[in-house]
Design a protein around this motif. Structure first.
Motif, PDB file in Angstrom:
ATOM      1  N   GLU A  56     -17.419 -16.084 -16.917  1.00 39.27           N
ATOM      2  CA  GLU A  56     -16.428 -15.218 -17.552  1.00 39.27           C
ATOM      3  C   GLU A  56     -16.775 -13.792 -17.153  1.00 39.27           C
ATOM      4  N   PHE A  57     -16.061 -13.258 -16.169  1.00 39.90           N
ATOM      5  CA  PHE A  57     -16.343 -11.934 -15.655  1.00 39.90           C
ATOM      6  C   PHE A  57     -15.719 -10.876 -16.563  1.00 39.90           C
ATOM      7  N   LYS A  58     -16.410  -9.744 -16.673  1.00 42.28           N
ATOM      8  CA  LYS A  58     -15.944  -8.649 -17.518  1.00 42.28           C
ATOM      9  C   LYS A  58     -15.910  -7.364 -16.688  1.00 42.28           C
ATOM     10  N   VAL A  59     -15.159  -6.389 -17.180  1.00 45.74           N
ATOM     11  CA  VAL A  59     -15.123  -5.087 -16.533  1.00 45.74           C
ATOM     12  C   VAL A  59     -16.541  -4.533 -16.483  1.00 45.74           C
ATOM     13  N   GLY A  60     -16.945  -4.054 -15.331  1.00 44.00           N
ATOM     14  CA  GLY A  60     -18.293  -3.511 -15.166  1.00 44.00           C
ATOM     15  C   GLY A  60     -19.246  -4.479 -14.491  1.00 44.00           C
ATOM     16  N   ASP A  61     -18.910  -5.769 -14.446  1.00 45.67           N
ATOM     17  CA  ASP A  61     -19.745  -6.742 -13.755  1.00 45.67           C
ATOM     18  C   ASP A  61     -19.691  -6.482 -12.253  1.00 45.67           C
ATOM     19  N   SER A  62     -20.716  -6.938 -11.553  1.00 41.28           N
ATOM     20  CA  SER A  62     -20.778  -6.771 -10.103  1.00 41.28           C
ATOM     21  C   SER A  62     -20.880  -8.121  -9.423  1.00 41.28           C
ATOM     22  N   ALA A  63     -20.201  -8.232  -8.278  1.00 38.69           N
ATOM     23  CA  ALA A  63     -20.308  -9.427  -7.445  1.00 38.69           C
ATOM     24  C   ALA A  63     -21.199  -9.074  -6.258  1.00 38.69           C
ATOM     25  N   VAL A  64     -22.258  -9.847  -6.076  1.00 37.25           N
ATOM     26  CA  VAL A  64     -23.195  -9.621  -4.984  1.00 37.25           C
ATOM     27  C   VAL A  64     -22.923 -10.674  -3.917  1.00 37.25           C
ATOM     28  N   PHE A  65     -22.592 -10.226  -2.717  1.00 34.52           N
ATOM     29  CA  PHE A  65     -22.286 -11.122  -1.614  1.00 34.52           C
ATOM     30  C   PHE A  65     -23.493 -11.183  -0.688  1.00 34.52           C
ATOM     31  N   ASN A  66     -24.218 -12.291  -0.733  1.00 34.20           N
ATOM     32  CA  ASN A  66     -25.367 -12.485   0.152  1.00 34.20           C
ATOM     33  C   ASN A  66     -24.924 -13.288   1.365  1.00 34.20           C
ATOM     34  N   TRP A  67     -24.811 -12.613   2.488  1.00 32.12           N
ATOM     35  CA  TRP A  67     -24.395 -13.222   3.743  1.00 32.12           C
ATOM     36  C   TRP A  67     -25.569 -14.021   4.281  1.00 32.12           C
ATOM     37  N   THR A  68     -25.368 -15.281   4.633  1.00 22.40           N
ATOM     38  CA  THR A  68     -26.483 -16.131   5.048  1.00 22.40           C
ATOM     39  C   THR A  68     -26.644 -16.227   6.557  1.00 22.40           C
ATOM     40  N   TRP A  69     -25.684 -15.745   7.320  1.00 20.00           N
ATOM     41  CA  TRP A  69     -25.819 -15.767   8.781  1.00 20.00           C
ATOM     42  C   TRP A  69     -26.591 -14.548   9.248  1.00 20.00           C
ATOM     43  N   ASN A  70     -26.901 -14.529  10.563  1.00 19.01           N
ATOM     44  CA  ASN A  70     -27.512 -13.337  11.143  1.00 19.01           C
ATOM     45  C   ASN A  70     -26.538 -12.175  11.000  1.00 19.01           C
ATOM     46  N   HIS A  71     -27.059 -11.020  10.631  1.00 19.71           N
ATOM     47  CA  HIS A  71     -26.202  -9.851  10.497  1.00 19.71           C
ATOM     48  C   HIS A  71     -25.993  -9.242  11.876  1.00 19.71           C
ATOM     49  N   THR A  72     -24.797  -9.374  12.375  1.00 21.93           N
ATOM     50  CA  THR A  72     -24.476  -8.839  13.691  1.00 21.93           C
ATOM     51  C   THR A  72     -22.994  -8.516  13.737  1.00 21.93           C
ATOM     52  N   ALA A  73     -22.611  -7.807  14.759  1.00 22.45           N
ATOM     53  CA  ALA A  73     -21.194  -7.498  14.949  1.00 22.45           C
ATOM     54  C   ALA A  73     -20.842  -7.772  16.403  1.00 22.45           C
ATOM     55  N   ALA A  74     -19.662  -8.243  16.627  1.00 21.10           N
ATOM     56  CA  ALA A  74     -19.215  -8.529  17.985  1.00 21.10           C
ATOM     57  C   ALA A  74     -17.801  -8.000  18.149  1.00 21.10           C
ATOM     58  N   HIS A  75     -17.555  -7.361  19.269  1.00 21.41           N
ATOM     59  CA  HIS A  75     -16.204  -6.884  19.574  1.00 21.41           C
ATOM     60  C   HIS A  75     -15.503  -7.978  20.363  1.00 21.41           C
ATOM     61  N   VAL A  76     -14.441  -8.485  19.817  1.00 17.05           N
ATOM     62  CA  VAL A  76     -13.692  -9.544  20.508  1.00 17.05           C
ATOM     63  C   VAL A  76     -12.251  -9.087  20.673  1.00 17.05           C
ATOM     64  N   THR A  77     -11.657  -9.514  21.764  1.00 15.88           N
ATOM     65  CA  THR A  77     -10.289  -9.084  22.052  1.00 15.88           C
ATOM     66  C   THR A  77      -9.304 -10.238  22.070  1.00 15.88           C
ATOM     67  N   ASN A  78      -9.813 -11.473  21.990  1.00 16.93           N
ATOM     68  CA  ASN A  78      -8.907 -12.614  22.002  1.00 16.93           C
ATOM     69  C   ASN A  78      -9.534 -13.786  21.249  1.00 16.93           C
ATOM     70  N   GLN A  79      -8.765 -14.824  21.035  1.00 15.90           N
ATOM     71  CA  GLN A  79      -9.205 -15.991  20.254  1.00 15.90           C
ATOM     72  C   GLN A  79     -10.410 -16.676  20.898  1.00 15.90           C
ATOM     73  N   ALA A  80     -10.420 -16.801  22.216  1.00 18.32           N
ATOM     74  CA  ALA A  80     -11.531 -17.483  22.901  1.00 18.32           C
ATOM     75  C   ALA A  80     -12.841 -16.730  22.696  1.00 18.32           C
ATOM     76  N   ASP A  81     -12.816 -15.394  22.801  1.00 21.86           N
ATOM     77  CA  ASP A  81     -14.028 -14.606  22.562  1.00 21.86           C
ATOM     78  C   ASP A  81     -14.493 -14.743  21.113  1.00 21.86           C
ATOM     79  N   TYR A  82     -13.533 -14.787  20.202  1.00 25.11           N
ATOM     80  CA  TYR A  82     -13.857 -14.964  18.789  1.00 25.11           C
ATOM     81  C   TYR A  82     -14.570 -16.297  18.560  1.00 25.11           C
ATOM     82  N   GLU A  83     -14.022 -17.370  19.098  1.00 25.98           N
ATOM     83  CA  GLU A  83     -14.623 -18.697  18.928  1.00 25.98           C
ATOM     84  C   GLU A  83     -16.024 -18.736  19.531  1.00 25.98           C
ATOM     85  N   THR A  84     -16.207 -18.124  20.687  1.00 23.36           N
ATOM     86  CA  THR A  84     -17.531 -18.072  21.317  1.00 23.36           C
ATOM     87  C   THR A  84     -18.516 -17.311  20.430  1.00 23.36           C
ATOM     88  N   ALA A  85     -18.075 -16.193  19.875  1.00 21.42           N
ATOM     89  CA  ALA A  85     -18.954 -15.403  19.007  1.00 21.42           C
ATOM     90  C   ALA A  85     -19.346 -16.200  17.768  1.00 21.42           C
TER      91      ALA A  85
END
Length: 91
Positions: A56-85
């Motif tokens: 039961e969430f209330k005003v003022g509560d915080s949601a913490v998002f713990n990402w479980t993958w490696n933290h990285t960024a990739a620039h992709v320009t098409n669907q195939a590059d996205y799937e590869t990444a």
């Protein structure tokens, strides 16, 4: 005698106020609990809604998002590059 009653009344009043305030304290929620924030198990679209329904969430509560993958960024320009990444990140 009057001082004793006043002190006792003040203590009782403070205890009641503390009981009410306990519910007003904001909480932190780790999204997905121990699983974290990731692609749901078996790609289940019901995993996170089911998780959220347990709280039961209330005003003022915080949601913490713990990402479980490696933290990285990739620039992709098409669907195939996205799937590869994505495949690279999952290894």
């Amino acid at each position: 005698m009057a001082d004793h009653r006043f002190s006792l009344s003040l203590i009782v009043l403070l205890m009641v106020a503390m009981a009410f305030l306990k519910g007003a304290i904001a909480a932190d929620y780790e999204v997905g609990d121990d699983y974290g924030w990731d692609v749901p198990p078996s790609n289940s679209s019901e995993y996170y809604p089911s998780w959220a329904n347990r709280y039961e969430f209330k005003v003022g509560d915080s949601a913490v998002f713990n990402w479980t993958w490696n933290h990285t960024a990739a620039h992709v320009t098409n669907q195939a590059d996205y799937e590869t990444a994505i495949q690279t990140l999952r290894k």
